[in-house]
Design an enzyme around this catalytic site. Structure first.
Site, PDB file in Angstrom:
ATOM      1  N   SER A 112       0.842  -1.193   0.000  1.00 15.30           N
ATOM      2  CA  SER A 112       0.000   0.000   0.000  1.00 15.30           C
ATOM      3  C   SER A 112       0.884   1.253   0.000  1.00 15.30           C
ATOM      4  O   SER A 112       1.696   1.425  -0.902  1.00 15.30           O
ATOM      5  CB  SER A 112      -0.958  -0.047   1.190  1.00 15.30           C
ATOM      6  N   GLU A 154      -9.283  -5.426  -4.241  1.00 14.78           N
ATOM      7  CA  GLU A 154      -8.671  -4.411  -3.381  1.00 14.78           C
ATOM      8  C   GLU A 154      -9.720  -3.500  -2.746  1.00 14.78           C
ATOM      9  O   GLU A 154      -9.678  -3.190  -1.554  1.00 14.78           O
ATOM     10  CB  GLU A 154      -7.703  -3.549  -4.199  1.00 14.78           C
ATOM     11  N   HIS A 192      -7.805  -5.509  -0.122  1.00 18.55           N
ATOM     12  CA  HIS A 192      -6.537  -4.831   0.114  1.00 18.55           C
ATOM     13  C   HIS A 192      -5.952  -5.264   1.464  1.00 18.55           C
ATOM     14  O   HIS A 192      -6.670  -5.378   2.462  1.00 18.55           O
ATOM     15  CB  HIS A 192      -6.807  -3.328   0.130  1.00 18.55           C
TER      16      HIS A 192
END
Length: 489
Positions: free
Chosen positions: A196, A314, A409
């Site tokens: 990320s 995600e 995610h």
């Protein structure tokens, strides 16, 4: 060097450039050293300055526990139920942690340096899922670090250097270059990896001239090289200055009590989000640290092998806990049209998605379009731009056992670190995550660190990515002690 500990295990000692540190031995025979300063505490005049060298110490410094976490605001309740984010008070937050199977200079083992995620505003190296014991068990020296976050790390001021969080990360990599051999690592075999915002940082490090030569391989998990418009970051600082009733300068912010600064940051962050844009904290183009588009700069580093990828869904982490999926479904075709406009996609892209995902709801189509814009498209461009060195592309497809999250995610983290047995891993993965899949994925990351090849063919721009898991992957009960966790809404 070793010394006896109260538990009967030998306590390894290593001499760094600042002094001797004493770590701990684990059940696998590896050694772990936590909370070693790589820079001076960023307080007072250093709050918004570039990182300064650490202060040397006399005698032996205990490295048995994590150092303070960087000042930050907590996650909103909906995300705090899924993402553990411990807070450790104190000023000396610019520290590294080292897990090593052999703290001896002659070992010359491959090194991996982990950069945590958290939207540049949250997270730390003390998150239990990031425990490096499995990497050390498998012959890799694992280093993790803290760095400044939010306005302290990324606020844009006329009287302070930009991208201070990135400068901290470079200072940590310089510490690795200068000290890791004493812990058994090879400074010429360093792989930097992140997820990320940590992966965005890895992309910036690939492009940053000051980071050249500090690592030889890179892994980007669910984050692509990007910068924010300077006006967006300035807007965050100005909003905070208005709330604090001070000038929008580093000098004025440095004179503001830290609790007041964090309260103002929390207030302005409520209006920022990863999918819909708006003012935010993040990296910016800057002549001194990041002189150009980091995607172009990262692509130009053709000599650095890459491992990069994403999860299949995600967007579900950002939308499912907040009710955003239900809202987009109520908007129906309008949600798809808005997402298509924002992502720059054509109608043919929507038709292709509907063909690939029969029965997908408007929210799912919109989420995939936005995920393409944020992650998949730039990562594919980066992988396809490589020439001298290979790029290896993956996708993580196993759906979480937590209802509604799917293959969201950050879900892959417990698998990459092989830490599904850590109680906090179940917050995002649920109680029955497949350990065999963790072994498979973790082994691929280790192979990449050791050999530069995770075990599948390099990306050629045409074939599908290497898939890890999927809806058909068999779940397994992972035995782990209970951990206190927030209650999902």
């Amino acid at each position: 060097m070793t010394a006896p500990g109260d538990d009967g295990r030998a306590r390894p000692r290593v001499r760094t450039g600042s002094g001797v540190v004493e770590g701990r031995s684990d059940v696998h025979g590896s050694a772990v050293f936590r909370g070693i300063p790589y820079a001076a505490p960023p307080v007072g005049a250093l709050r918004f300055a570039a990182p300064a060298p650490p202060v040397a110490w006399e005698g032996v410094r205990d490295a048995g526990s994590f150092g303070p976490t960087a000042p930050k605001v907590p996650y909103p309740d909906t995300f705090a139920a899924l993402l553990p984010d411990p807070r450790i008070p104190g000023d000396d937050c610019l520290t590294v942690n080292v897990w090593t199977p052999d703290p001896a200079p002659a070992a010359r083992l491959p090194v991996m340096v982990w950069l945590h995620g958290g939207a540049h505003t949250r997270g730390s190296s003390a998150v239990p899922v990031y425990d490096g014991a499995a990497f050390a068990r498998d012959g890799v020296v694992l280093v993790s670090c803290n760095f400044r976050l939010g306005v302290l790390g990324y606020g844009l001021f006329p009287d302070a250097p930009a991208n201070r969080g990135l400068l901290d990360q470079i200072a940590a990599l310089e510490w690795v270059r200068d000290n890791i051999e004493a812990f058994g690592g090879d400074p010429a075999r360093v792989t930097v990896f992140g997820e990320s915002a940590g992966a965005i940082s890895v992309g910036a490090l690939l492009a940053a001239p000051r980071a050249a030569g500090l690592f030889s391989q890179a892994v980007l998990q669910s984050g692509a090289p990007e910068v924010l418009p300077r006006d967006k970051v300035r807007a965050m600082v100005r909003r905070m200055a208005s709330l604090l009733k001070v000038e929008a300068t580093a000098r004025a912010f440095a004179a503001t009590p830290l609790p007041d600064l964090l309260a103002a940051q929390a207030a302005v962050l409520r209006k920022a989000g990863p999918l819909m844009g708006g003012p935010a904290f993040g990296l910016v183009c800057d002549p001194g640290t990041l002189p150009g588009d980091p995607l172009e700069g990262a692509a130009a580093r053709g000599e650095v092998p890459l491992l990069l990828g994403w999860t299949s869904e995600e967007y579900r982490l950002w939308l499912a806990p907040t009710g955003g999926l239900r809202l987009l479904d109520r908007l129906g075709p309008l949600a798809v049209a808005l997402a298509r406009h924002r992502s720059g996609k054509g109608r043919e892209d929507v038709r292709a998605l509907r063909a690939a995902l029969p029965g997908a709801s408007p929210a799912e189509i919109a989420g995939q379009l936005l995920t393409d814009r944020l992650l998949r498209d730039p990562l594919r461009r980066l992988a396809g731009a490589r020439r001298a060195a290979p790029s290896y592309v993956y996708e993580f497809g196993w759906p979480s056992g937590v209802p509604g999250l799917g293959a969201c995610h950050a879900l892959e983290l417990g698998f990459v670190f092989d830490t599904l047995g850590v109680p906090e891993a179940s917050w995002l993965a649920g109680p029955d995550a497949p350990q065999a899949l963790a072994g498979e994925m973790h082994s691929a990351w280790v192979r990449f660190a050791v050999r530069g090849d995770p075990g599948w063919a390099p990306w050629d721009g045409n074939g599908p990515p290497r898939m890890f898991g999927g809806p058909e992957t068999k779940a397994e009960r992972v035995e782990a002690p209970e951990a206190t966790r927030p209650v999902l809404p």
